[in-house]
Design an enzyme around this catalytic site. Structure first.
Site, PDB file in Angstrom:
ATOM      1  N   GLU A   1       6.023 -14.861 -10.435  1.00  0.00           N
ATOM      2  CA  GLU A   1       5.353 -13.567 -10.276  1.00  0.00           C
ATOM      3  C   GLU A   1       4.582 -13.129 -11.530  1.00  0.00           C
ATOM      4  O   GLU A   1       3.449 -12.651 -11.453  1.00  0.00           O
ATOM      5  CB  GLU A   1       6.457 -12.569  -9.908  1.00  0.00           C
TER       6      GLU A   1
ATOM      7  N   SER B   1       0.045  -0.915  -6.240  1.00  0.00           N
ATOM      8  CA  SER B   1      -0.488  -0.162  -5.098  1.00  0.00           C
ATOM      9  C   SER B   1      -0.266   1.339  -5.193  1.00  0.00           C
ATOM     10  O   SER B   1      -0.858   2.108  -4.444  1.00  0.00           O
ATOM     11  CB  SER B   1       0.147  -0.665  -3.797  1.00  0.00           C
TER      12      SER B   1
ATOM     13  N   GLY C   1       6.484   3.516  -7.793  1.00  0.00           N
ATOM     14  CA  GLY C   1       6.001   3.949  -6.486  1.00  0.00           C
ATOM     15  C   GLY C   1       7.117   4.173  -5.483  1.00  0.00           C
ATOM     16  O   GLY C   1       7.020   5.047  -4.608  1.00  0.00           O
TER      17      GLY C   1
ATOM     18  N   ALA D   1       4.277 -11.165  -2.184  1.00  0.00           N
ATOM     19  CA  ALA D   1       5.234 -10.485  -1.317  1.00  0.00           C
ATOM     20  C   ALA D   1       6.129  -9.575  -2.142  1.00  0.00           C
ATOM     21  O   ALA D   1       7.122 -10.010  -2.724  1.00  0.00           O
ATOM     22  CB  ALA D   1       6.061 -11.519  -0.559  1.00  0.00           C
TER      23      ALA D   1
ATOM     24  N   LEU E   1       5.076  -3.867  -0.228  1.00  0.00           N
ATOM     25  CA  LEU E   1       3.848  -4.324   0.423  1.00  0.00           C
ATOM     26  C   LEU E   1       3.614  -5.810   0.158  1.00  0.00           C
ATOM     27  O   LEU E   1       3.926  -6.317  -0.917  1.00  0.00           O
ATOM     28  CB  LEU E   1       2.644  -3.524  -0.103  1.00  0.00           C
TER      29      LEU E   1
ATOM     30  N   THR F   1       6.748  -0.918  -6.577  1.00  0.00           N
ATOM     31  CA  THR F   1       7.950  -0.219  -6.122  1.00  0.00           C
ATOM     32  C   THR F   1       8.701   0.278  -7.357  1.00  0.00           C
ATOM     33  O   THR F   1       9.148   1.421  -7.422  1.00  0.00           O
ATOM     34  CB  THR F   1       8.822  -1.172  -5.281  1.00  0.00           C
TER      35      THR F   1
HETATM   36  P1  ADP Z   1       5.501  -4.095  -4.605  1.00  0.00           P
HETATM   37  O1  ADP Z   1       4.802  -5.339  -5.073  1.00  0.00           O
HETATM   38  O2  ADP Z   1       6.797  -3.826  -5.283  1.00  0.00           O
HETATM   39  O3  ADP Z   1       5.561  -3.990  -3.113  1.00  0.00           O
HETATM   40  P2  ADP Z   1       3.108  -2.445  -4.843  1.00  0.00           P
HETATM   41  O4  ADP Z   1       2.254  -2.695  -6.039  1.00  0.00           O
HETATM   42  O5  ADP Z   1       2.613  -2.999  -3.560  1.00  0.00           O
HETATM   43  O6  ADP Z   1       4.590  -2.895  -5.147  1.00  0.00           O
HETATM   44  O7  ADP Z   1       3.303  -0.876  -4.727  1.00  0.00           O
HETATM   45  C1  ADP Z   1       4.187  -0.279  -3.808  1.00  0.00           C
HETATM   46  C2  ADP Z   1       3.976   1.224  -3.855  1.00  0.00           C
HETATM   47  O8  ADP Z   1       2.647   1.525  -3.440  1.00  0.00           O
HETATM   48  C3  ADP Z   1       4.861   2.024  -2.928  1.00  0.00           C
HETATM   49  O9  ADP Z   1       6.112   2.290  -3.523  1.00  0.00           O
HETATM   50  C4  ADP Z   1       4.037   3.280  -2.683  1.00  0.00           C
HETATM   51  O10 ADP Z   1       4.229   4.227  -3.701  1.00  0.00           O
HETATM   52  C5  ADP Z   1       2.606   2.782  -2.789  1.00  0.00           C
HETATM   53  N1  ADP Z   1       1.897   2.588  -1.507  1.00  0.00           N
HETATM   54  C6  ADP Z   1       0.546   2.499  -1.377  1.00  0.00           C
HETATM   55  N2  ADP Z   1       0.182   2.347  -0.111  1.00  0.00           N
HETATM   56  C7  ADP Z   1       1.319   2.322   0.626  1.00  0.00           C
HETATM   57  C8  ADP Z   1       1.602   2.190   2.015  1.00  0.00           C
HETATM   58  N3  ADP Z   1       0.631   2.066   2.923  1.00  0.00           N
HETATM   59  N4  ADP Z   1       2.895   2.186   2.415  1.00  0.00           N
HETATM   60  C9  ADP Z   1       3.888   2.309   1.521  1.00  0.00           C
HETATM   61  N5  ADP Z   1       3.686   2.457   0.189  1.00  0.00           N
HETATM   62  C10 ADP Z   1       2.419   2.463  -0.267  1.00  0.00           C
END
Ligand code: ADP
Length: 266
Positions: free
Chosen positions: A71, A226, A123, A7, A11, A101
């Site tokens: 984590e 992501s 991100g 979590a 995402l 993020t």
């Molecule tokens: P966290 O674990 O902090 O949530 P993630 O590894 O999931 O981080 O990466 C989040 C980032 O992925 C976002 O800041 C954005 O740049 C990117 N991203 C990819 N797909 C999406 C989506 N569908 N909605 C929002 N952000 C996304």
């Protein structure tokens, strides 16, 4: 039945097994009710193994038995599984850069890992600055636009400064991200602005990571998170530096599920 849940700030990544096959799901962290509904409907008795910054938050919303997992431990275990599943065989020692993020940087040596540092540039920065600069809020839309954009005339390159004279470093390098004020008209296209933004973030992340790679005497950097999911442009921007800095960069398939994989295996 077990479900691995990572979590994060943006995402929620989910990995579980059905008939010996791994299945993957993603939910938006601000739509946690969709995850709750999915679990209540399809996996009401599954044991949840939850990691990530919002783990406690999520455990409170569900009635399933659960376990909370650190984590960084989850990511360390999970990255091994991700690399194996991607058929990627790396040296024992490498730098792991998780661009979520925000960005988190770890050294990996065999079974062990150590968090070396991090950066608020990640991100989330892409999402926030995209919104402020262009009012775009959808990740997919931002990336589609950025893929079409050009960086000339917004970013200042080394060769724009040297104007044909011999420069001491590669003229194609960015001298100043968003630094070509002289050329700016105020009529810049959204796609060009977003291409520059992706360029700035990828260059910043690489420059932050590179001294850590040097410090652990490794030229192998593995990017997960992501931000790189479905993101050919980020990869392309970063791969430009492989030759220049003698680095080997990897973007393993399903890297964004490292934490969830690790939680599931824990
Ligand atoms: P966290 O674990 O902090 O949530 P993630 O590894 O999931 O981080 O990466 C989040 C980032 O992925 C976002 O800041 C954005 O740049 C990117 N991203 C990819 N797909 C999406 C989506 N569908 N909605 C929002 N952000 C996304």
């Amino acid at each position: 039945e077990c479900i691995g849940i990572d979590a994060g700030g943006t995402l929620i990544k989910v990995v579980y097994k059905e008939r010996d096959e791994h299945l993957y799901q993603t939910f938006l962290s601000n739509e946690v009710e969709k995850l709750v509904k999915w679990i209540n409907e399809w996996h009401p008795n599954a044991k949840l193994k939850i990691t990530g910054g919002k783990q406690e938050n999520i455990s409170k919303l569900l009635h399933n038995p659960y376990e909370l997992i650190d984590e960084f431990e989850a990511t360390t275990i999970g990255i091994k599984e991700v690399l194996k599943r991607a058929d990627l065989y790396l040296p024992e020692k490498y730098l792991l850069v998780n661009v979520g993020t925000g960005t988190s940087i770890h050294s990996v040596l065999g079974k062990n890992s150590e968090r070396l540092g991090g950066s608020g540039i990640g991100g989330g920065t892409l999402m926030g600055l995209s919104y402020l600069l262009t009012r775009q809020k959808q990740f997919e839309e931002i990336m589609l636009l950025a893929e079409k954009g050009k960086r000339t005339g917004i970013d200042l390159k080394v060769r724009d400064i040297y104007e044909g004279d011999r420069s001491p470093i590669n003229g194609d390098l960015t001298a100043s991200n968003f630094g070509f004020l002289e050329r700016m008209t105020g009529e810049e296209l959204q796609e060009d602005i977003l291409a520059c933004l992706v360029g700035m973030i990828s260059e910043a992340v690489l420059m932050i990571a590179m001294p850590f790679a040097r410090a652990i005497e490794s030229s192998t950097i593995v990017f997960i998170g992501s931000t790189f999911h479905n993101n050919a442009l980020f990869k392309k921007q970063l791969q430009r530096f492989e030759y220049l800095f003698e680095l080997k960069l990897h973007f393993p398939f399903n890297g964004q599920y490292s934490g969830a994989h690790g939680a599931l295996l824990y």
